[in-house]
Enzyme design. Structure first.
Site, PDB file in Angstrom:
ATOM      1  N   GLU A  89      31.241 -56.397-100.063  1.00 29.04           N
ATOM      2  CA  GLU A  89      30.462 -55.402-100.801  1.00 29.04           C
ATOM      3  C   GLU A  89      29.101 -55.109-100.168  1.00 29.04           C
ATOM      4  O   GLU A  89      28.485 -54.085-100.458  1.00 29.04           O
ATOM      5  CB  GLU A  89      30.277 -55.863-102.251  1.00 29.04           C
ATOM      6  CG  GLU A  89      31.576 -55.808-103.053  1.00 29.04           C
ATOM      7  CD  GLU A  89      31.397 -56.257-104.489  1.00 29.04           C
ATOM      8  OE1 GLU A  89      30.402 -56.967-104.777  1.00 29.04           O
ATOM      9  OE2 GLU A  89      32.257 -55.912-105.320  1.00 29.04           O
ATOM     10  N   GLU A 120      43.107 -76.211 -98.835  1.00 34.97           N
ATOM     11  CA  GLU A 120      41.755 -76.690 -99.114  1.00 34.97           C
ATOM     12  C   GLU A 120      41.564 -78.143 -98.730  1.00 34.97           C
ATOM     13  O   GLU A 120      40.433 -78.616 -98.591  1.00 34.97           O
ATOM     14  CB  GLU A 120      41.416 -76.496-100.588  1.00 34.97           C
ATOM     15  CG  GLU A 120      42.110 -77.440-101.546  1.00 34.97           C
ATOM     16  CD  GLU A 120      41.561 -77.315-102.960  1.00 34.97           C
ATOM     17  OE1 GLU A 120      41.184 -78.350-103.529  1.00 34.97           O
ATOM     18  OE2 GLU A 120      41.500 -76.189-103.495  1.00 34.97           O
TER      19      GLU A 120
END
EC number: 4.2.1.126
Length: 308
Positions: A89, A120
């Protein structure tokens, strides 16, 4: 039933049962939503407690970007998805180069929409990825609800060894600062509404921290004038209208004057703003902005001082 090869018991408040929500499954719909909302309202206060540490991270990021380096985000699961969103963004909002903010997500692009098993837990993958991507002088911000995600901690340690400054946003206020982390931002949002569902309060805290971090970094770098987005990229009709409104609000000029200034500036909002505020032509405005490193407020102040 297959017994997992490895089990880890995480000692974090986010994994505990919340005594305020034990009867959530007995509540009507509005009651469930009310309980969730009450817990969510605890998040801003928790984020407020770590603002001094967050300020340090912002200053590291500003230093890196001013000196031609980059900011990296590192996360897994919800943390990684929020990091990817924040980095994406910033390009249209502040017209930053696409390589200024780089998001690294455990499991890669495919893990954005679907969980990748054990991604992870792979500290080596995190270390290898950041070792290849980071340069001395960069800033790397890791995010983990538990404070222990191996992919993230492996990445931060490798980045530190490459000469980067590092920070960690953690949802585990009990955890010690890991090796290779310069600034620990440990936000205590407490147990989740649903035990272990860290996409809830821990994720909300991470979203608030990321938004504040990147916005403060943009303000410090002069990508705003006052509270206006003067570096935005006008890529559609709505944003072109916003550009004219920003110029009007910043200068008081009419829409016609703002449109003419933008045309003279070849669409560059900062140059048009300098033209209207300081009465200089586009070439002079461009040179003054270059001298200030693109910082509009500093360029305007310098112009005012020269004419005083």
């Amino acid at each position: 039933m297959t017994v997992p090869s490895q089990v880890v018991h995480v000692d974090s408040p986010t994994e505990q049962r919340n005594p305020r929500t034990t009867d959530i499954d007995r509540l009507p719909t509005l009651g469930i939503l009310g309980v969730i909302n009450a817990e969510d309202r605890r998040v801003p206060e928790a984020v407020g407690e770590v603002l001094p540490q967050l300020a340090t991270a912002v200053d590291y990021a500003v230093e890196a970007l001013r000196n031609g380096h980059r900011v990296h985000y590192v996360g897994a699961g919800t943390s990684g998805r929020l990091a990817v969103l924040d980095a994406a963004e910033l390009v249209p909002t502040y017209n930053v180069p696409e390589d200024w903010f780089v998001a690294h997500h455990a499991g890669g692009a495919q893990a954005l929409q679907k969980a990748v098993e054990n991604a992870e837990d792979d500290a080596t993958a995190g270390a290898d990825e950041l070792s290849a991507a980071v340069e001395p002088g960069d800033f790397v911000l890791g995010l983990t609800a538990s404070g222990r995600t191996p992919y993230v901690l492996g990445a931060l340690l490798a980045a530190s060894r490459k000469g980067a400054h590092t920070g960690l946003v953690s949802g585990n206020a009990r955890a010690l600062r890991p090796a290779g982390v310069d600034v620990l931002i440990a936000v205590d949002t407490g147990p989740e509404v649903i035990a272990g569902s860290t996409r809830m309060k821990a994720g909300t805290a991470q979203k608030q921290i990321l938004t504040a971090f990147s916005t403060a970094t943009m303000v410090k770098l002069g990508r705003t004038y006052s509270n206006l987005m003067v570096s935005m990229r006008a890529t559609n009709a709505k944003l072109r209208g916003r550009t004219l409104r920003i110029l009007h609000e910043a200068t008081g000029a009419s829409e016609r004057e703002c449109a003419d200034a933008l045309a003279e500036a070849d669409g560059d909002l900062k140059v048009a703003l300098m033209h209207l505020l300081c009465g200089v032509d586009a070439n002079t405005a461009t040179a003054m902005l270059a001298a200030s490193g693109g910082h509009v407020r500093e360029a305007v102040d310098a112009c005012t001082a020269c004419s005083a």
